[in-house]
Scaffold this motif. Structure first.
Motif, mmCIF file in Angstrom:
data_model
loop_
_atom_site.group_PDB
_atom_site.id
_atom_site.type_symbol
_atom_site.label_atom_id
_atom_site.label_comp_id
_atom_site.label_asym_id
_atom_site.label_seq_id
_atom_site.Cartn_x
_atom_site.Cartn_y
_atom_site.Cartn_z
ATOM 1 N N ALA A 239 0.832 -1.208 0.000
ATOM 2 C CA ALA A 239 0.000 0.000 0.000
ATOM 3 C C ALA A 239 0.865 1.255 0.000
ATOM 4 C CB ALA A 239 -0.927 -0.014 1.213
ATOM 5 N N ALA A 240 1.939 1.246 0.762
ATOM 6 C CA ALA A 240 2.821 2.408 0.819
ATOM 7 C C ALA A 240 3.492 2.666 -0.519
ATOM 8 C CB ALA A 240 3.874 2.199 1.908
ATOM 9 N N MET A 241 3.942 1.616 -1.204
ATOM 10 C CA MET A 241 4.569 1.801 -2.513
ATOM 11 C C MET A 241 3.566 2.341 -3.528
ATOM 12 S SD MET A 241 7.691 1.220 -2.043
ATOM 13 C CE MET A 241 8.137 1.469 -3.762
ATOM 14 N N ALA A 242 2.319 1.846 -3.464
ATOM 15 C CA ALA A 242 1.281 2.378 -4.359
ATOM 16 C C ALA A 242 1.024 3.846 -4.055
ATOM 17 C CB ALA A 242 0.000 1.558 -4.203
ATOM 18 N N GLY A 243 1.018 4.188 -2.756
ATOM 19 C CA GLY A 243 0.806 5.576 -2.380
ATOM 20 C C GLY A 243 1.927 6.478 -2.859
ATOM 21 N N ILE A 244 3.164 6.018 -2.762
ATOM 22 C CA ILE A 244 4.299 6.817 -3.233
ATOM 23 C C ILE A 244 4.243 6.988 -4.743
ATOM 24 C CG2 ILE A 244 6.805 6.727 -3.532
ATOM 25 C CD1 ILE A 244 6.956 5.621 -0.686
ATOM 26 N N PHE A 245 3.855 5.924 -5.457
ATOM 27 C CA PHE A 245 3.706 6.031 -6.906
ATOM 28 C C PHE A 245 2.676 7.111 -7.252
ATOM 29 C CE2 PHE A 245 1.469 4.829 -10.810
ATOM 30 C CZ PHE A 245 2.517 4.803 -11.708
ATOM 31 N N TRP A 246 1.551 7.103 -6.540
ATOM 32 C CA TRP A 246 0.516 8.113 -6.794
ATOM 33 C C TRP A 246 1.024 9.518 -6.469
ATOM 34 C CZ3 TRP A 246 -3.879 8.128 -9.370
ATOM 35 C CH2 TRP A 246 -4.785 9.172 -9.174
ATOM 36 N N LEU A 247 1.815 9.611 -5.398
ATOM 37 C CA LEU A 247 2.358 10.893 -4.957
ATOM 38 C C LEU A 247 3.337 11.472 -5.968
ATOM 39 C CD1 LEU A 247 2.095 12.583 -2.310
ATOM 40 C CD2 LEU A 247 4.186 11.474 -1.544
ATOM 41 N N MET A 248 4.042 10.593 -6.694
ATOM 42 C CA MET A 248 5.085 11.033 -7.617
ATOM 43 C C MET A 248 4.594 11.240 -9.046
ATOM 44 S SD MET A 248 7.683 11.173 -5.654
ATOM 45 C CE MET A 248 8.098 10.590 -4.014
ATOM 46 N N LEU A 249 3.315 11.044 -9.284
ATOM 47 C CA LEU A 249 2.799 11.196 -10.645
ATOM 48 C C LEU A 249 2.974 12.621 -11.140
ATOM 49 C CD1 LEU A 249 -0.392 8.966 -10.448
ATOM 50 C CD2 LEU A 249 1.693 8.527 -11.766
ATOM 51 N N PRO A 250 2.930 12.844 -12.471
ATOM 52 C CA PRO A 250 3.193 14.180 -13.034
ATOM 53 C C PRO A 250 2.367 15.263 -12.367
ATOM 54 C CG PRO A 250 3.057 12.566 -14.775
ATOM 55 C CD PRO A 250 2.691 11.854 -13.514
ATOM 56 N N GLY A 251 3.017 16.433 -12.293
ATOM 57 C CA GLY A 251 2.421 17.562 -11.615
ATOM 58 C C GLY A 251 3.211 17.890 -10.373
ATOM 59 N N GLY A 252 4.570 17.726 -10.445
ATOM 60 C CA GLY A 252 5.397 17.892 -9.270
ATOM 61 C C GLY A 252 5.159 16.730 -8.338
ATOM 62 N N THR B 134 -2.653 21.020 -14.960
ATOM 63 C CA THR B 134 -3.258 19.711 -15.195
ATOM 64 C C THR B 134 -2.393 18.655 -14.540
ATOM 65 O OG1 THR B 134 -2.043 19.416 -17.264
ATOM 66 C CG2 THR B 134 -4.221 20.462 -17.396
ATOM 67 N N GLY B 135 -2.952 17.514 -14.308
ATOM 68 C CA GLY B 135 -2.214 16.433 -13.672
ATOM 69 C C GLY B 135 -3.164 15.539 -12.913
ATOM 70 N N PHE B 136 -2.613 14.612 -12.180
ATOM 71 C CA PHE B 136 -3.433 13.666 -11.430
ATOM 72 C C PHE B 136 -3.962 14.334 -10.168
ATOM 73 C CE2 PHE B 136 -0.867 11.115 -14.168
ATOM 74 C CZ PHE B 136 -1.684 10.050 -14.521
ATOM 75 N N PRO B 137 -5.239 14.159 -9.881
ATOM 76 C CA PRO B 137 -5.837 14.860 -8.744
ATOM 77 C C PRO B 137 -5.530 14.176 -7.411
ATOM 78 C CG PRO B 137 -7.477 13.484 -9.806
ATOM 79 C CD PRO B 137 -6.219 13.369 -10.626
ATOM 80 N N ALA B 138 -5.637 14.957 -6.347
ATOM 81 C CA ALA B 138 -5.556 14.462 -4.969
ATOM 82 C C ALA B 138 -4.342 13.566 -4.738
ATOM 83 C CB ALA B 138 -6.846 13.727 -4.604
ATOM 84 N N ARG B 139 -3.206 14.039 -5.221
ATOM 85 C CA ARG B 139 -2.006 13.218 -5.021
ATOM 86 C C ARG B 139 -1.606 13.115 -3.552
ATOM 87 N NH1 ARG B 139 -1.299 16.025 -9.544
ATOM 88 N NH2 ARG B 139 -0.165 17.684 -8.483
ATOM 89 N N TRP B 140 -2.101 14.039 -2.739
ATOM 90 C CA TRP B 140 -1.801 13.994 -1.317
ATOM 91 C C TRP B 140 -2.312 12.709 -0.657
ATOM 92 C CZ3 TRP B 140 -5.969 13.550 1.889
ATOM 93 C CH2 TRP B 140 -7.213 13.893 1.345
ATOM 94 N N LEU B 141 -3.279 12.041 -1.315
ATOM 95 C CA LEU B 141 -3.785 10.792 -0.754
ATOM 96 C C LEU B 141 -2.696 9.712 -0.687
ATOM 97 C CD1 LEU B 141 -7.307 10.567 -2.432
ATOM 98 C CD2 LEU B 141 -6.797 10.991 -0.023
ATOM 99 N N GLY B 142 -1.633 9.911 -1.475
ATOM 100 C CA GLY B 142 -0.518 8.968 -1.397
ATOM 101 C C GLY B 142 0.086 8.914 -0.009
#
Length: 802
Positions: free
Chosen positions: A486-499, A512-520
C-alpha cells in the motif's frame, strides 16, 4: 517487450518463494503455449489478440519461473554427500577470490580441480577457513601461510554442507551460499601435505581477484594506521569487510551506506568522466574522427572503464545494473538508434535476472532498481523548465521518500538525517574521494590516497555529528507485507506528473495532472500504525532463537520482555547479539528489554550481551558473572541471580531456582555450575530454562526445588551434554517438549545419543535448533502452539541434515 521482461522477472521471483522445485517436464508446456499465443496474435480479431497478449505474458511468466528452476536444479546438483561431512579430504584447487583475514583465520573461496581422496565427492566451489595451529589469535609461529588469489594449493580439508541459522527476520546463509555457488564450507586441517604447488593460475577471473588483493595491500601499505583505510579499500575493490563495525553504524545511521560500497552512482560518475574526457580529446583529432565518431569512441571508453571498475569491485548487483544500462546505451549509440530510459532499465533488469536468478532476493536489487525507477518517474516527461538545483532537490526528496517502505521492510529502520547527509556526502565522495581513490590504485599515483583520506575524514566528521543526534534513526517493527504494498502504491501516486502534488515549491505547479495526489501520504500510514500482535494478559510468547552452539531465548508477556542469554560471539566484529537478537527484537517491535539474564560467563551464552546493551535499552541485568566482567561494567543496573528471586509480569510468574548463596561461596565450582536457572509459569503451561547446569547442580535442584521442577517445556541442560540430563532430573521435570540448542555438526557431538534416548523414553517431543531452526512457542488458550523456523519459511535451498 518491456512488459514481458518485467513479467519474466516476476516469474523468477515467484520461483524463489517455493518450498520445493517443480518438475522440469512441465517446462515443455511453454512451447505449445508460446505457439498458440503467437497464432492468436496473428488473427484479425481484437478479442483473440487480447487473449493472445495475456497468454504471451503467462508464457513469459512461466519462462522466468522455469529458467530460475533450471539454474537451481543445476546448482543444487553439485552437493557434498552427507557421508563425507566431517571427514578428511585432500584436494587440489585454486584460491578463487579475494581472501578475508580476521583475528582468528583466513577465509577464502576455493575452486576444486582434483579430489585426491579416493571415492570422495566434493562440489566445484567451496569456502574454507585456515586457522592458526591452536585455533586462537594469530601468532607468528602458528599463523597460516599467506594466501593469494589465483594460487594453486594441495590441502587437506574437513567440510560440511552449507547450513545456517534460521530465525524470524534473520539472515538466510543458505540462500546467500547458493547464490554465490558455495556448495560446501569447512576448514583446512593441519597437515604436512598442505603445500602451494606452483605459480599463479592465469585465468581472467583469478587475475581480477589477484589485482583486487594487490590493490588492498597497496592501500594498507600507503595508509598505515589511518582510520578510514578500510573505507578507501571498499571504494576501490568492494571489500566491505575492511570497514570496522563502528564506521558501518555511522553510515547506516546517516543513510550513506550506499556510498561506502561500489554503488551504481560511483560507476556512472567514473564512466561519465571518462566519456567526457575521451569525447573532448577525440574531437581534436581529424584523423580519429574520420575513422570513428567521437561519440562512439567515448561511449566505448566509458563502458570499458565502467566494466573494469565493476569487476575490480567484485561485480555487485548495483554495479551490474549500471554496467548493463550503460551497455544498452552504448549499443544504441553504435547502431544509431534512440532508446527510452525505460527500455534501458528493462534490458538491464533482464541481464541481471538471467545471469543471476537469485538477485531478486537481494536488498541491493530492490534498492538499486527502485531508486532508478523513482528517478525516471519524477524526472522523465515533465512539463516546464526547472533550475538544476530544484530538480536535484526534487529527485533527492523522491528517492528518500520512496525508499522508506523497502528499508523498513528489510531493515526496520530509516535514517532521518539521510537527505542532509547525502547532500553533503554524494558530491564529496562520488566526485572527489572516489576519483582520487581510483587514481591511487595506480602504483605511481598512490600519493593520491592521502588527499582522498583527508577529504573522507572531513566528510566523516560531519557524518559522525549527524549520527550522534538523538533522533538520527527511525526504528520500528517489521511492517506487514500488505502495508508495504500500500505504501509503494501511495508513493507512486504521490510522484505522478504535476510535481510531487504537494505544492511545496519543488517545481513549477501544473494546471493539469493527477488529482488528490496527497492521498498517497495516507497510504503510508498503515505501515506505521499496523502494529505487530503481542501476547494477551496471562499469555507467554517464547522464542528460542537459533544461534548455533549457544543459547538465546526471548520471553514476552503483554507488556514486558526478557532476554535469557545472548548467544555466542564469533569475532571482534560479529556476535549473536548484533546478527540475530537485535534484528529479531527490532522486527518484533520490542524497543527495550525489561530484563536480560546472562546465566554464566561461557562465551556461547554471553557473547552477544555487549551488542545488545549497546543497541537496546535494558532495565536490569541479572547474572552470575564476576563484578569485573565487561558485561557487568557495561550494565547500569545489575544484580546477581539467586535462588528464591521471584516476580510476576502480566499474570506470568518468573522464579529463579539456582544458584544459591552456597554455590557462590564455593570457589571450586566451574562457571557452568553457577548458571542462572529460571522457571516461567503460566496458566497455560510452564517452561524450565536451566542453561548449562551439570549433574551436581541437577541433584542440588532435586533436593532443594524438586517440587518446582515439573515443566511442560524444557530447554535441555547444557545442549544435551552427557554431563547433564540425569535420569532423575529428566523424570522429575517430565517435559512434553524438549528443545536442544545445538550447532550443526558441533564438535562436542551434542546432543548425546544416551541423553536423547532418556527423553524419548518419557515420550517427550524433541526439537533441535540445528534441524528445526528457531522454535516459537505461544502459551495461550490452555495449550502451547509450537512453530519452527524452517517450517515457517521453508525454501527449496534449505538443507535437510542427514
Amino acid at each position: 517487450m518491456r512488459t514481458h521482461i518485467l513479467v519474466f522477472a516476476v516469474g523468477i521471483g515467484l520461483l524463489q518463494q517455493q518450498p520445493m522445485l517443480p518438475e522440469s517436464a512441465w517446462a515443455w508446456a511453454l512451447l505449445p503455449g508460446a505457439a498458440f499465443a503467437f497464432l492468436l496474435l496473428r488473427t484479425r480479431s481484437n478479442g483473440l489478440i487480447t487473449i493472445g497478449k495475456v497468454l504471451f505474458a503467462v508464457v513469459f511468466l512461466a519462462a522466468g519461473f522455469f529458467w530460475a528452476a533450471a539454474f537451481a536444479q543445476w546448482r543444487l546438483a553439485d552437493v557434498l554427500p552427507h557421508e563425507w561431512e566431517g571427514r578428511d579430504i585432500q584436494l587440489i584447487g585454486v584460491v578463487a577470490e579475494l581472501p578475508q583475514v580476521n583475528e582468528r583465520n583466513v577465509r577464502f573461496a576455493f575452486d576444486v580441480e582434483q579430489v585426491l581422496t579416493e571415492d570422495a565427492i566434493v562440489p566445484a566451489r567451496i569456502s574454507l577457513a585456515w586457522y592458526d595451529a591452536r585455533g586462537k589469535r594469530f601468532k607468528a609461529e602458528a599463523a597460516p601461510p599467506q594466501i593469494r588469489a589465483g594460487e594453486r594449493w594441495r590441502i587437506t580439508t574437513r567440510l560440511k554442507r552449507p547450513h545456517g541459522s534460521v530465525n524470524p527476520h534473520g539472515f538466510d546463509f543458505e540462500q546467500w551460499a547458493l547464490e554465490r555457488n558455495i556448495r560446501a564450507s569447512g576448514y583446512v586441517r593441519e597437515n604436512d601435505g598442505n603445500v602451494r604447488l606452483d605459480e599463479m593460475v592465469n585465468r581472467p577471473a583469478y587475475q581480477v581477484e589477484r589485482l583486487r588483493q594487490e590493490v588492498r595491500e597497496q592501500f594498507i601499505q600507503a595508509l598505515p594506521g589511518h582510520v578510514y583505510t578500510g573505507v578507501l579499500v571498499a571504494l576501490a575493490v568492494g571489500d566491505q569487510r575492511a570497514i570496522p563495525r563502528e564506521q558501518w553504524q555511522i553510515f547506516t545511521r546517516t543513510g550513506i551506506n550506499h556510498l561506502m560500497s561500489i554503488s551504481g552512482l560511483h560507476v556512472t560518475m567514473i564512466s561519465g568522466l571518462i566519456f567526457a574526457l575521451v569525447y573532448w580529446l577525440w574531437r581534436r583529432s581529424h584523423y580519429l574522427t574520420l575513422r570513428l565518431p567521437a561519440r562512439k569512441a567515448a561511449a566505448a571508453a566509458g563502458l570499458t572503464v565502467a566494466l573494469g571498475y565493476a569487476l575490480l569491485a567484485g561485480f555487485a548487483i548495483p554495479a551490474q545494473r549500471t554496467v548493463y544500462m550503460l551497455a544498452v546505451v552504448a549499443i544504441a549509440l553504435w547502431l544509431g538508434r534512440s532508446t527510452s530510459v525505460t527500455a534501458v532499465l528493462s534490458w538491464a533488469l533482464l541481464a541481471v535476472v538471467v545471469l543471476d536468478p537469485w538477485a531478486v532476493l537481494s536488498p541491493g536489487f530492490w534498492l538499486s532498481f527502485g531508486a532508478i525507477a523513482i528517478i525516471m518517474l519524477v524526472s522523465a516527461g515533465r512539463i516546464g523548465r526547472t533550475h538544476w538545483l530544484i530538480g536535484w532537490a526534487r529527485v533527492q526528496w523522491a528517492i528518500t521518500l520512496s525508499l522508506i517502505p523497502p528499508l523498513l521492510a528489510m531493515f526496520q529502520q530509516v535514517s532521518m538525517v539521510s537527505p542532509v547527509a547525502n547532500a553533503i556526502a554524494i558530491p564529496l565522495v562520488s566526485l572527489m574521494v572516489v576519483p582520487l581513490t581510483l587514481l591511487g590504485t595506480l602504483p605511481l599515483l598512490d600519493f593520491m590516497l592521502m588527499p582522498a583520506h583527508w577529504l573522507l575524514s572531513i566528510c566523516m566528521a560531519a557524518m559522525q555529528w549527524m549520527s550522534d543526534l538523538p533522533e538520527a534513526v527511525w526504528s520500528q517493527h517489521a511492517p506487514p507485507a500488505w502495508t508495504v504494498a500500500a505504501a509503494m502504491a501511495g508513493i507512486f501516486w504521490l510522484m505522478l506528473p504535476g510535481g510531487l502534488g504537494l505544492g511545496w515549491g519543488l517545481g513549477p505547479r501544473l494546471t493539469t495532472g493527477f488529482p488528490a495526489r496527497w492521498l498517497g501520504l495516507v497510504a503510508l500510514l498503515p505501515m506505521f500504525l499496523a502494529l505487530p500482535p503481542k501476547p494477551a494478559s496471562g499469555e507467554l510468547w517464547l522464542t528460542v532463537l537459533d544461534v548455533g552452539q549457544g543459547l538465546a531465548v526471548v520471553a514476552r508477556t503483554e507488556n514486558h520482555t526478557l532476554l535469557y542469554d545472548t548467544g555466542p560471539g564469533f569475532s571482534a566484529e560479529a556476535d549473536s547479539g548484533s546478527r540475530t537478537i537485535v534484528p529479531f527484537l527490532r522486527a518484533e517491535g520490542v524497543k527495550h528489554l525489561d530484563a536480560m539474564i546472562v546465566t554464566h560467563a561461557d562465551l556461547d551464552h554471553s557473547g552477544g550481551a555487549l551488542s545488545v546493551l549497546e543497541a537496546v535499552p535494558v532495565g536490569w541485568v541479572v547474572s552470575s558473572l564476576n563484578e569485573d566482567h565487561p558485561i557487568q561494567l557495561a550494565a547500569s543496573n545489575k544484580q546477581q541471580c539467586r535462588a528464591g528471586q521471584s516476580w510476576r509480569w502480566d499474570g506470568v510468574r518468573f522464579d529463579m531456582l539456582h544458584p544459591s548463596e552456597q554455590n557462590y561461596n564455593n570457589p571450586r565450582l566451574k562457571t557452568n555450575a553457577l548458571s542462572c536457572v529460571l522457571k516461567i509459569t503460566t496458566t497455560h503451561g510452564s517452561v524450565l530454562l536451566p542453561a548449562d547446569i551439570d549433574k551436581k547442580s541437577e541433584y542440588k535442584l532435586l533436593a532443594d526445588k524438586g517440587d518446582a521442577l515439573a515443566s511442560t517445556v524444557l530447554v535441555a541442560p547444557h545442549h544435551g551434554s552427557k554431563t547433564s540430563s540425569t535420569s532423575e532430573f529428566v523424570s522429575r521435570v517430565n517435559p512434553r517438549l524438549v528443545i536442544f540448542t545445538v550447532g550443526y555438526r558441533n564438535r562436542f557431538g551434542h546432543p548425546k545419543k544416551e541423553v536423547v534416548e532418556r527423553y524419548q523414553a518419557l515420550g517427550s517431543r524433541l526439537l533441535r535448533s540445528d534441524t528445526d531452526g528457531a522454535v516459537v512457542l505461544r502459551f495461550a488458550d490452555k495449550s502451547i502452539a509450537v512453530e519452527t523456523g524452517r517450517a515457517l519459511k521453508h525454501r527449496y535451498w534449505q538443507d535437510i541434515p542427514g
